[in-house]
Design a protein around this motif. Structure first.
Motif, PDB file in Angstrom:
ATOM      1  N   LEU A  12      -4.392 -14.331   8.391  1.00  0.00           N
ATOM      2  CA  LEU A  12      -4.784 -12.963   8.117  1.00  0.00           C
ATOM      3  C   LEU A  12      -3.700 -12.009   8.601  1.00  0.00           C
ATOM      4  N   THR A  13      -3.298 -11.072   7.729  1.00  0.00           N
ATOM      5  CA  THR A  13      -2.379 -10.009   8.121  1.00  0.00           C
ATOM      6  C   THR A  13      -3.023  -8.673   7.780  1.00  0.00           C
ATOM      7  N   ILE A  14      -2.772  -7.685   8.617  1.00  0.00           N
ATOM      8  CA  ILE A  14      -3.297  -6.336   8.402  1.00  0.00           C
ATOM      9  C   ILE A  14      -2.130  -5.363   8.445  1.00  0.00           C
ATOM     10  N   THR A  15      -2.012  -4.565   7.376  1.00  0.00           N
ATOM     11  CA  THR A  15      -0.915  -3.606   7.247  1.00  0.00           C
ATOM     12  C   THR A  15      -1.470  -2.206   7.049  1.00  0.00           C
ATOM     13  N   GLN A  16      -1.011  -1.251   7.866  1.00  0.00           N
ATOM     14  CA  GLN A  16      -1.362   0.153   7.623  1.00  0.00           C
ATOM     15  C   GLN A  16      -0.599   0.589   6.390  1.00  0.00           C
ATOM     16  N   ASP A  17      -1.308   1.210   5.426  1.00  0.00           N
ATOM     17  CA  ASP A  17      -0.667   1.471   4.142  1.00  0.00           C
ATOM     18  C   ASP A  17      -0.691   2.948   3.737  1.00  0.00           C
ATOM     19  N   VAL A  18      -1.706   3.406   3.053  1.00  0.00           N
ATOM     20  CA  VAL A  18      -1.733   4.746   2.451  1.00  0.00           C
ATOM     21  C   VAL A  18      -2.544   5.704   3.328  1.00  0.00           C
ATOM     22  N   TYR A  19      -2.105   6.980   3.381  1.00  0.00           N
ATOM     23  CA  TYR A  19      -2.847   7.986   4.133  1.00  0.00           C
ATOM     24  C   TYR A  19      -2.835   9.323   3.396  1.00  0.00           C
ATOM     25  N   ARG A  20      -3.745  10.212   3.817  1.00  0.00           N
ATOM     26  CA  ARG A  20      -3.770  11.581   3.303  1.00  0.00           C
ATOM     27  C   ARG A  20      -4.505  12.470   4.303  1.00  0.00           C
ATOM     28  N   TRP A  21      -3.976  13.681   4.508  1.00  0.00           N
ATOM     29  CA  TRP A  21      -4.576  14.675   5.400  1.00  0.00           C
ATOM     30  C   TRP A  21      -5.519  15.588   4.632  1.00  0.00           C
ATOM     31  N   TYR A  22      -6.650  15.909   5.255  1.00  0.00           N
ATOM     32  CA  TYR A  22      -7.656  16.799   4.675  1.00  0.00           C
ATOM     33  C   TYR A  22      -8.081  17.850   5.699  1.00  0.00           C
ATOM     34  N   ALA A  36      -0.230  15.826  -0.389  1.00  0.00           N
ATOM     35  CA  ALA A  36      -0.371  14.677  -1.293  1.00  0.00           C
ATOM     36  C   ALA A  36      -0.463  13.387  -0.471  1.00  0.00           C
ATOM     37  N   GLU A  37      -0.874  12.308  -1.108  1.00  0.00           N
ATOM     38  CA  GLU A  37      -0.902  11.011  -0.429  1.00  0.00           C
ATOM     39  C   GLU A  37       0.477  10.699   0.133  1.00  0.00           C
ATOM     40  N   ASN A  38       0.479  10.135   1.333  1.00  0.00           N
ATOM     41  CA  ASN A  38       1.700   9.687   2.013  1.00  0.00           C
ATOM     42  C   ASN A  38       2.701  10.812   2.239  1.00  0.00           C
ATOM     43  N   THR A  39       2.181  12.030   2.385  1.00  0.00           N
ATOM     44  CA  THR A  39       3.026  13.201   2.611  1.00  0.00           C
ATOM     45  C   THR A  39       2.592  13.871   3.911  1.00  0.00           C
ATOM     46  N   ALA A  40       3.573  14.191   4.745  1.00  0.00           N
ATOM     47  CA  ALA A  40       3.278  14.856   6.010  1.00  0.00           C
ATOM     48  C   ALA A  40       2.650  16.216   5.761  1.00  0.00           C
ATOM     49  N   TYR A  41       1.751  16.611   6.655  1.00  0.00           N
ATOM     50  CA  TYR A  41       1.208  17.971   6.637  1.00  0.00           C
ATOM     51  C   TYR A  41       1.971  18.767   7.681  1.00  0.00           C
ATOM     52  N   SER A  42       2.382  19.977   7.330  1.00  0.00           N
ATOM     53  CA  SER A  42       3.122  20.837   8.249  1.00  0.00           C
ATOM     54  C   SER A  42       2.309  22.066   8.582  1.00  0.00           C
ATOM     55  N   GLY A 110     -17.475   7.556  -0.286  1.00  0.00           N
ATOM     56  CA  GLY A 110     -16.612   7.498  -1.458  1.00  0.00           C
ATOM     57  C   GLY A 110     -15.169   7.294  -1.050  1.00  0.00           C
ATOM     58  N   LEU A 111     -14.437   6.557  -1.864  1.00  0.00           N
ATOM     59  CA  LEU A 111     -13.020   6.321  -1.607  1.00  0.00           C
ATOM     60  C   LEU A 111     -12.220   7.527  -2.086  1.00  0.00           C
ATOM     61  N   LEU A 112     -11.252   7.964  -1.278  1.00  0.00           N
ATOM     62  CA  LEU A 112     -10.408   9.099  -1.646  1.00  0.00           C
ATOM     63  C   LEU A 112      -8.955   8.711  -1.882  1.00  0.00           C
ATOM     64  N   LEU A 113      -8.525   7.575  -1.374  1.00  0.00           N
ATOM     65  CA  LEU A 113      -7.138   7.149  -1.542  1.00  0.00           C
ATOM     66  C   LEU A 113      -7.009   6.289  -2.792  1.00  0.00           C
ATOM     67  N   SER A 114      -5.918   6.459  -3.508  1.00  0.00           N
ATOM     68  CA  SER A 114      -5.753   5.840  -4.828  1.00  0.00           C
ATOM     69  C   SER A 114      -5.746   4.316  -4.813  1.00  0.00           C
ATOM     70  N   THR A 115      -5.386   3.694  -3.691  1.00  0.00           N
ATOM     71  CA  THR A 115      -5.280   2.229  -3.668  1.00  0.00           C
ATOM     72  C   THR A 115      -6.416   1.535  -2.927  1.00  0.00           C
ATOM     73  N   SER A 116      -7.359   2.293  -2.377  1.00  0.00           N
ATOM     74  CA  SER A 116      -8.436   1.690  -1.578  1.00  0.00           C
ATOM     75  C   SER A 116      -9.459   0.962  -2.449  1.00  0.00           C
ATOM     76  N   ASN A 117     -10.073  -0.074  -1.881  1.00  0.00           N
ATOM     77  CA  ASN A 117     -11.103  -0.856  -2.566  1.00  0.00           C
ATOM     78  C   ASN A 117     -12.427  -0.907  -1.819  1.00  0.00           C
TER      79      ASN A 117
END
Length: 189
Positions: A12-22, A36-42, A110-117
């Motif tokens: 088993l491997t676990i990788t941190q992948d996609v994120y988004r700030w709300y 946007a996804e995978n974009t820093a919030y300033s 509900g899923l909000l990230l484009s790649t989540s399952n």
């Protein structure tokens, strides 16, 4: 004549992948994205609460339901040192936040990230409960954290990562969630 072959053990491997700030809302599901996804919030402002949606990619084997708890950490460099996000009301510069309506550890709806399952949980402090839903190899589980800026250094980029609840780092980090704090200005009057 058949040959008995040993079963191959899947690691088993676990990788941190996609994120988004709300923006934070008093509900399990945030609605207003800050970047946007995978974009820093300033421009993160002191005392403001943010929501971080983040997913973890499973490889090699299935993560059975109720088998792993996690925590979120922060640093000013991806090489660390890393600190755990503080408990609600703590003195940590990044700490959890108690929204009055959703309960800490509630299932996200509900899923909000484009790649989540796979739906996992909404979190107000460390650690998460053990994952309520199993995640198959190749799938991504999605979590949501309410994080409050509590005096983090101004004009600084902060990185956020997930670790196992015992502090063990994940197998890989495709990317770290990034958030830049605002520059503080003081009224001289």
């Amino acid at each position: 004549v058949g040959v008995n072959r040993p079963l191959r053990h899947q690691v088993l491997t676990i990788t941190q992948d996609v994120y988004r700030w709300y923006s934070n809302v008093n509900a399990v599901q945030p609605t207003t994205a800050l970047a946007a996804e995978n974009t820093a919030y300033s421009g993160a402002a002191w005392t403001t609460v943010y929501r971080l949606r983040l997913n973890l990619l499973l490889g090699g084997a299935t993560l059975p339901a109720s088998s792993q708890a996690f925590k979120v950490q922060y640093a000013t460099s991806t090489s660390g040192p890393w600190s755990d996000v503080g408990a609600i009301g703590s003195a940590e510069v990044w700490r959890g936040y108690n929204n009055s309506t959703p309960a800490d550890g509630a299932g996200i709806t509900g899923l909000l990230l484009s790649t989540s399952n796979v739906l996992e949980t909404y979190e107000e402090q460390n650690p998460t409960p053990s994952n309520p839903n199993g995640i198959n190899a190749g799938q991504r589980g999605e979590w949501d954290w309410a994080l409050q800026h509590n005096g983090a250094a101004s004009n600084t980029i902060y990185y956020f990562r997930v670790a196992k609840s015992d502090g063990t780092v994940l197998d890989a980090y495709t990317r770290y969630a990034q958030l830049a704090t605002a520059t503080l200005t003081f009224d001289q009057n």
